[in-house]
Design a protein around this motif. Structure first.
Motif, short mmCIF file in Angstrom:
data_model
loop_
_atom_site.label_atom_id
_atom_site.label_comp_id
_atom_site.label_asym_id
_atom_site.label_seq_id
_atom_site.Cartn_x
_atom_site.Cartn_y
_atom_site.Cartn_z
N VAL A 184 65.11 96.32 -6.52
CA VAL A 184 64.29 96.93 -7.56
C VAL A 184 64.87 98.25 -8.07
O VAL A 184 64.97 98.47 -9.28
CB VAL A 184 62.84 97.11 -7.07
CG1 VAL A 184 62.00 97.88 -8.10
CG2 VAL A 184 62.21 95.75 -6.78
N PRO A 185 65.27 99.20 -7.19
CA PRO A 185 65.85 100.45 -7.71
C PRO A 185 67.10 100.21 -8.57
O PRO A 185 67.33 100.95 -9.53
CB PRO A 185 66.21 101.22 -6.42
CG PRO A 185 65.28 100.69 -5.39
CD PRO A 185 65.12 99.24 -5.71
N PHE A 186 67.90 99.20 -8.23
CA PHE A 186 69.07 98.88 -9.04
C PHE A 186 68.65 98.35 -10.41
O PHE A 186 69.22 98.71 -11.44
CB PHE A 186 69.96 97.86 -8.33
CG PHE A 186 70.71 98.41 -7.16
CD1 PHE A 186 71.94 99.02 -7.32
CD2 PHE A 186 70.19 98.31 -5.87
CE1 PHE A 186 72.63 99.53 -6.24
CE2 PHE A 186 70.88 98.81 -4.78
CZ PHE A 186 72.10 99.42 -4.97
N LEU A 187 67.66 97.47 -10.42
CA LEU A 187 67.21 96.88 -11.68
C LEU A 187 66.53 97.92 -12.58
O LEU A 187 66.66 97.85 -13.81
CB LEU A 187 66.25 95.72 -11.40
CG LEU A 187 66.87 94.53 -10.63
CD1 LEU A 187 65.80 93.50 -10.29
CD2 LEU A 187 67.99 93.89 -11.44
N LEU A 188 65.85 98.87 -11.97
CA LEU A 188 65.20 99.92 -12.76
C LEU A 188 66.21 100.77 -13.53
O LEU A 188 65.85 101.41 -14.53
CB LEU A 188 64.36 100.83 -11.84
CG LEU A 188 63.07 100.23 -11.28
CD1 LEU A 188 62.41 101.21 -10.32
CD2 LEU A 188 62.11 99.85 -12.40
N SER A 189 67.45 100.76 -13.07
CA SER A 189 68.46 101.59 -13.74
C SER A 189 68.72 101.16 -15.18
O SER A 189 69.27 101.93 -15.96
CB SER A 189 69.78 101.56 -12.95
OG SER A 189 70.37 100.27 -13.02
N ILE A 190 68.30 99.95 -15.56
CA ILE A 190 68.50 99.52 -16.95
C ILE A 190 67.71 100.40 -17.91
O ILE A 190 68.17 100.70 -19.02
CB ILE A 190 68.10 98.02 -17.12
CG1 ILE A 190 68.60 97.50 -18.47
CG2 ILE A 190 66.61 97.84 -16.99
CD1 ILE A 190 70.10 97.43 -18.59
N PHE A 191 66.53 100.87 -17.46
CA PHE A 191 65.74 101.76 -18.32
C PHE A 191 66.42 103.13 -18.44
O PHE A 191 66.43 103.74 -19.52
CB PHE A 191 64.33 101.91 -17.76
CG PHE A 191 63.56 100.62 -17.71
CD1 PHE A 191 63.07 100.04 -18.87
CD2 PHE A 191 63.34 99.97 -16.50
CE1 PHE A 191 62.38 98.84 -18.83
CE2 PHE A 191 62.64 98.78 -16.45
CZ PHE A 191 62.16 98.20 -17.62
N LEU A 192 66.99 103.60 -17.33
CA LEU A 192 67.73 104.85 -17.37
C LEU A 192 68.95 104.74 -18.27
O LEU A 192 69.32 105.67 -18.98
CB LEU A 192 68.15 105.26 -15.96
CG LEU A 192 67.04 105.37 -14.92
CD1 LEU A 192 67.62 105.80 -13.57
CD2 LEU A 192 65.98 106.36 -15.37
N LEU A 193 69.60 103.57 -18.24
CA LEU A 193 70.77 103.35 -19.08
C LEU A 193 70.39 103.41 -20.56
O LEU A 193 71.08 104.05 -21.36
CB LEU A 193 71.39 101.99 -18.75
CG LEU A 193 72.54 101.53 -19.67
CD1 LEU A 193 73.71 102.51 -19.59
CD2 LEU A 193 72.98 100.12 -19.29
N ILE A 194 69.30 102.76 -20.92
CA ILE A 194 68.88 102.76 -22.33
C ILE A 194 68.57 104.18 -22.81
O ILE A 194 68.99 104.60 -23.89
CB ILE A 194 67.63 101.85 -22.50
CG1 ILE A 194 68.01 100.39 -22.24
CG2 ILE A 194 67.03 102.02 -23.89
CD1 ILE A 194 66.83 99.45 -22.14
N ILE A 195 67.86 104.94 -21.96
CA ILE A 195 67.54 106.33 -22.32
C ILE A 195 68.81 107.16 -22.47
O ILE A 195 68.97 107.92 -23.43
CB ILE A 195 66.62 106.95 -21.25
CG1 ILE A 195 65.27 106.24 -21.24
CG2 ILE A 195 66.44 108.45 -21.49
CD1 ILE A 195 64.39 106.62 -20.06
N SER A 196 69.76 107.00 -21.53
CA SER A 196 71.00 107.78 -21.55
C SER A 196 71.83 107.48 -22.79
O SER A 196 72.35 108.38 -23.44
CB SER A 196 71.83 107.48 -20.29
OG SER A 196 71.13 107.82 -19.14
#
Length: 557
Positions: A184-196
């Motif tokens: 789950v923490p790895f998959l959540l990184s997609i939202f961080l990627l979009i924001i970045s």
């Protein structure tokens, strides 16, 4: 600080926090990842392979610095570190989707290592781009303050990864988290990627690079210019040995080795370890900005080298006090219980096993490994010609065994009997042993269960280590930027930074633990960061120039 200056720092820092979050997730979850992707091996071996895959990300960082540093000096700062965030974020998300060994066999660990190397390459280009971009927007007399915000990102990324993991574990429960929830923490990184990516798309190119490009003064071959010409190459060498090597070992000792020491040496449970480290990070992170700003007034060099000096002086007493506070029973046993391994020195090996494939089967090696796993302090008495290895615990003698000579049922019964005899003797002498409750060891039940003397003392000690981290790391970005001209700045500063942090720092936990296991002393590994910090102190004092008032664009024409 103007609105535009705040936007530059926010855009650079936010993306870099997310990149460090991605990178540290793997380190925090290495044991669970090992169980998923290296399940063909015994537990001890797969854990080693999982940690080696983590180390692979550190080892390739200098190569990422070369690749993306060159692009940054030719193409520009903005698009290069937009590329690095895309590579890092995509690689991290794919780790969360990657099937395990049970599903696709050997393809799973191979793809995992490839993704880790992509992460390391991207990180090798990210830091230099963010730092150079901010420095080239900063006022000359506030460069340390502006770039210090970038320095907070590694710690904040680590903190974010710890908090997300703690939240997932609490919500899903230990069993589900170990089975599938770690993804789950790895998959959540997609939202961080979009924001970045969105934030960085709004950024403009560095004005210094834009002006230089318009005038046709960009470097055509930044690698050869930065490292093939002695006038520039000498500063890369000075930056490595006189700044980043010492900075790296202090940084990794204060954050990663402290975490490793609590969990693996002192046997503090994972939840408590993460809670204590998280609080120390929260309290100490402001030091990055404080020391970065202070370096604008007193200089970068004096603060960094002072941090190295204080670390070298205080590491032994601080880690000793951490042991006494976190696990008093273990500390008392170290003071009062004499443990000796009596063996022929020719039968004792240096048990450094980076690949997990070496076999240590002699009676001496088995005795030392068994004691090291229980964090026992012991001495080795060499007895030439001895045919047996004896472990003497508070006067009680236990004979070790040679694993290569065991066959059939003996291969199962003899090791188990030896381990039990050692643990029984250690427990009778006063050592904490597996399976026996240790009520003195520090324990927290949640993030806010810290308002007792024992956890509070540990948070103070760990915060002290973090303050040392902020001393050496807060001003380092400005110090490195000021060593190189604009045309090769991205390339020139990135390589020494990532060799120092990726190699000197990244290999610290494994090296320090191997040294401690060999010496039979849990503190011996601290000599590794101490010696390197003192070396940096000496080299930096002699060779590193103080450039805080330097016009970083004056030597570009």
């Amino acid at each position: 600080m103007t609105k535009d200056e705040k936007r530059v720092i926010l855009a650079s820092s936010a993306g870099t926090i997310f990149e460090w979050y991605d990178f540290y997730l793997y380190g925090s979850l290495a044991a669970m990842i090992g169980a998923q992707f290296f399940s063909a091996f015994p537990e001890a071996t797969r854990n080693v392979f999982a940690l080696l895959a983590f180390a692979a990300g550190f080892l390739v960082r200098p190569f990422g610095a070369l690749v993306f540093g060159r692009l940054g000096d030719i193409v520009g700062r903005k698009y290069t570190f937009l590329m690095t965030i895309l590579i890092m974020g995509t690689s991290t998300f794919l780790v969360g989707l990657l099937p395990g060994y049970a599903s696709i066999g050997w393809a799973a660990p191979i793809i995992l290592i490839a993704l880790r190397m992509l992460q390391g390459l991207a990180l090798g280009g990210e830091y230099g781009g963010a730092v150079v971009y901010v420095a080239e927007h900063a006022p000359q007399d506030r460069r340390g303050y502006f770039t210090s915000w970038i320095q907070t990102t590694a710690t904040l990324g680590l903190l974010m990864s710890l908090l997300v993991i703690l939240a997932c574990r609490s919500y899903l429960g230990e069993k589900d988290f170990a089975d599938w929830g770690w993804r789950v923490p790895f998959l959540l990184s997609i939202f961080l990627l979009i924001i970045s990516v969105y934030i960085r798309m709004q950024m403009e190119e560095s004005p210094a690079f834009t002006k230089m490009k318009e005038e046709g003064r960009t470097s055509k071959a930044p690698l050869s210019e930065a490292f093939g010409q002695w006038k520039n190459a000498k500063f890369a060498l000075i930056a490595l040995l006189g700044l980043t090597a010492g900075q790296a070992v202090v940084w990794y000792t204060g954050q990663f080795y402290a975490l490793f020491f609590l969990q693996n040496v002192l046997r503090v449970d994972l939840l408590t370890t993460n809670v204590l480290i998280a609080w120390a990070l929260i309290i100490g992170t402001g030091g990055f900005v404080f020391f970065g700003s202070l370096s604008d007034r007193v200089g970068r060099k004096v603060i960094i080298l002072a941090g190295c000096l204080i670390a070298a002086i205080t590491y032994f007493p601080v880690f000793n006090y951490i042991t006494a506070t976190a696990n008093p029973q273990l500390h008392k046993a170290h003071q009062s219980v004499e443990v000796v391994v009596i063996a022929d020195a020719k039968n004792c090996s240096f048990q450094f096993n980076p690949t997990g494939t070496s076999k240590f089967t002699t009676a001496c090696d088995i005795a030392k490994a068994t004691l090291a796993r229980s964090s026992v302090q012991y001495t080795t008495e060499s007895k030439a010609g001895a045919t047996e290895t004896v472990v003497k615990i508070a006067g009680k003698e236990i004979h070790s065994y040679d694993a290569s000579k065991l066959t059939g049922d003996e291969a199962k019964t003899v090791p188990a009997a030896f381990t039990k005899s050692v643990n029984d003797a250690l427990g009778a002498a006063g050592y904490p042993v597996p399976g026996v409750a240790n009520t003195e060891i520090v324990k927290t039940s949640g993030f806010f269960d810290i308002f007792r003397a024992q956890p509070l003392k540990l948070i103070v000690l760990l915060t002290f280590l973090i303050i040392l981290v902020t001393m050496v790391y807060g001003p380092i970005a400005a110090a490195l930027v000021e060593l190189f001209p604009t045309r090769i700045r991205y390339t020139g500063m990135s390589l020494p930074y990532h060799i120092g942090n990726g190699w000197f720092g990244g290999l610290l936990p494994a090296t320090a633990f191997a040294m401690s296991a060999e010496a039979g002393n849990i503190y011996t590994g601290l000599w590794y960061p101490i010696v390197i910090a003192v070396g940096t102190l000496i080299i930096g004092a002699i060779f590193v120039p103080e450039n805080r008032n330097k016009d970083i664009f004056a030597d570009d024409k």
